[in-house]
Design a protein around this motif. Sequence first.
Motif, PDB file in Angstrom:
ATOM      1  N   LYS A  20       0.829  -1.213   0.000  1.00 49.40           N
ATOM      2  CA  LYS A  20       0.000   0.000   0.000  1.00 49.40           C
ATOM      3  C   LYS A  20       0.859   1.256   0.000  1.00 49.40           C
ATOM      4  N   ARG A  21       1.922   1.256   0.812  1.00 47.18           N
ATOM      5  CA  ARG A  21       2.806   2.424   0.876  1.00 47.18           C
ATOM      6  C   ARG A  21       3.519   2.644  -0.457  1.00 47.18           C
ATOM      7  N   LEU A  22       4.011   1.567  -1.039  1.00 49.12           N
ATOM      8  CA  LEU A  22       4.727   1.695  -2.304  1.00 49.12           C
ATOM      9  C   LEU A  22       3.820   2.192  -3.419  1.00 49.12           C
ATOM     10  N   LEU A  23       2.586   1.727  -3.431  1.00 52.36           N
ATOM     11  CA  LEU A  23       1.654   2.163  -4.467  1.00 52.36           C
ATOM     12  C   LEU A  23       1.396   3.665  -4.385  1.00 52.36           C
ATOM     13  N   GLN A  31       7.073  -1.395 -10.730  1.00 49.91           N
ATOM     14  CA  GLN A  31       6.437  -2.694 -10.569  1.00 49.91           C
ATOM     15  C   GLN A  31       6.720  -3.280  -9.192  1.00 49.91           C
ATOM     16  N   ILE A  32       5.753  -4.022  -8.691  1.00 51.21           N
ATOM     17  CA  ILE A  32       5.875  -4.726  -7.414  1.00 51.21           C
ATOM     18  C   ILE A  32       5.501  -6.185  -7.656  1.00 51.21           C
ATOM     19  N   ILE A  33       6.398  -7.101  -7.305  1.00 48.38           N
ATOM     20  CA  ILE A  33       6.111  -8.532  -7.424  1.00 48.38           C
ATOM     21  C   ILE A  33       6.044  -9.115  -6.025  1.00 48.38           C
ATOM     22  N   VAL A  34       4.908  -9.684  -5.681  1.00 51.23           N
ATOM     23  CA  VAL A  34       4.715 -10.277  -4.361  1.00 51.23           C
ATOM     24  C   VAL A  34       4.767 -11.795  -4.495  1.00 51.23           C
ATOM     25  N   VAL A  35       5.700 -12.407  -3.766  1.00 46.91           N
ATOM     26  CA  VAL A  35       5.867 -13.863  -3.794  1.00 46.91           C
ATOM     27  C   VAL A  35       5.417 -14.437  -2.459  1.00 46.91           C
ATOM     28  N   GLN A  45      -2.652  -2.629 -11.122  1.00 53.03           N
ATOM     29  CA  GLN A  45      -1.986  -3.234 -12.272  1.00 53.03           C
ATOM     30  C   GLN A  45      -0.470  -3.284 -12.124  1.00 53.03           C
ATOM     31  N   ARG A  46       0.073  -2.486 -11.203  1.00 53.34           N
ATOM     32  CA  ARG A  46       1.522  -2.497 -10.973  1.00 53.34           C
ATOM     33  C   ARG A  46       1.961  -3.656 -10.082  1.00 53.34           C
TER      34      ARG A  46
END
Length: 240
Positions: A20-23, A31-35, A45-46
């Motif tokens: 949320k903070r990064l967005l 881009q943000i990739i969550v694993v 969409q990011r």
Amino acid sequence: MKNVTLIIGGSGVLGSSLVKRLLKEYSSDDQIIVVDKNKFPSVDQRVKSIVFDLNSNNYNVFRDAITGLGIQSINKVIFMPGINYTDDLFETDALKINSSYAVNTTSLIFIIKSLLDLLQDNTSIVVTGSQNGIAAHSNRISYSMSKAALLMLLKNLTLDFSKLPNDIRINGISPTYVYNEKNADFLDSFEGQKLKKRIPYEKFITVDEVIDIVMFLMSDLSKPLRGQNIILDYGYSLVW
């Protein structure tokens, strides 16, 4: 420069709050990739989700999942998985100990090895340790050992990174009890308030306070810090 941030173990309270903070701060190109072993909700969409179990040890599949999203470079890695068994000498077993190390500690090594050629110059890696990694805690033998090992790993990896042509830094945070909606009932209870009285400043840290420090370590302001662990506890570990 475009930010490509990889968050490992990002479906928990801290990971979701970090997203949320990064967005709020990232541009439309970032881009943000969550694993995580669970699929991360589609919130923007990011943000892309990769379902991967760190206990599987199949890091070729992990890398293929990353590059399959078209990712060619990464400049921020946030490592925050945590298996936290309630066990002591009498209740623990090989499965609990091995899975704790596999997820909480050694997975970081294999993640970095699998993605090393994708890490840009000036990449920041931030790992989440725990107060249990710096002070003993009853009924947390597997978790405490794995988190203590993680803090030593910061130092070893820093020495290894110094040999690379690209400038890669790694640092960690070790929070105490982080007040949030999942533990609020306990921390607000009589027992929780007794615990708070043991903290010199009589405060529990908040999710936002933890994210503030993660953001600092991700930023260029943290460049001189290498292999360091920042304890977030309002002084609790000083009197534990």
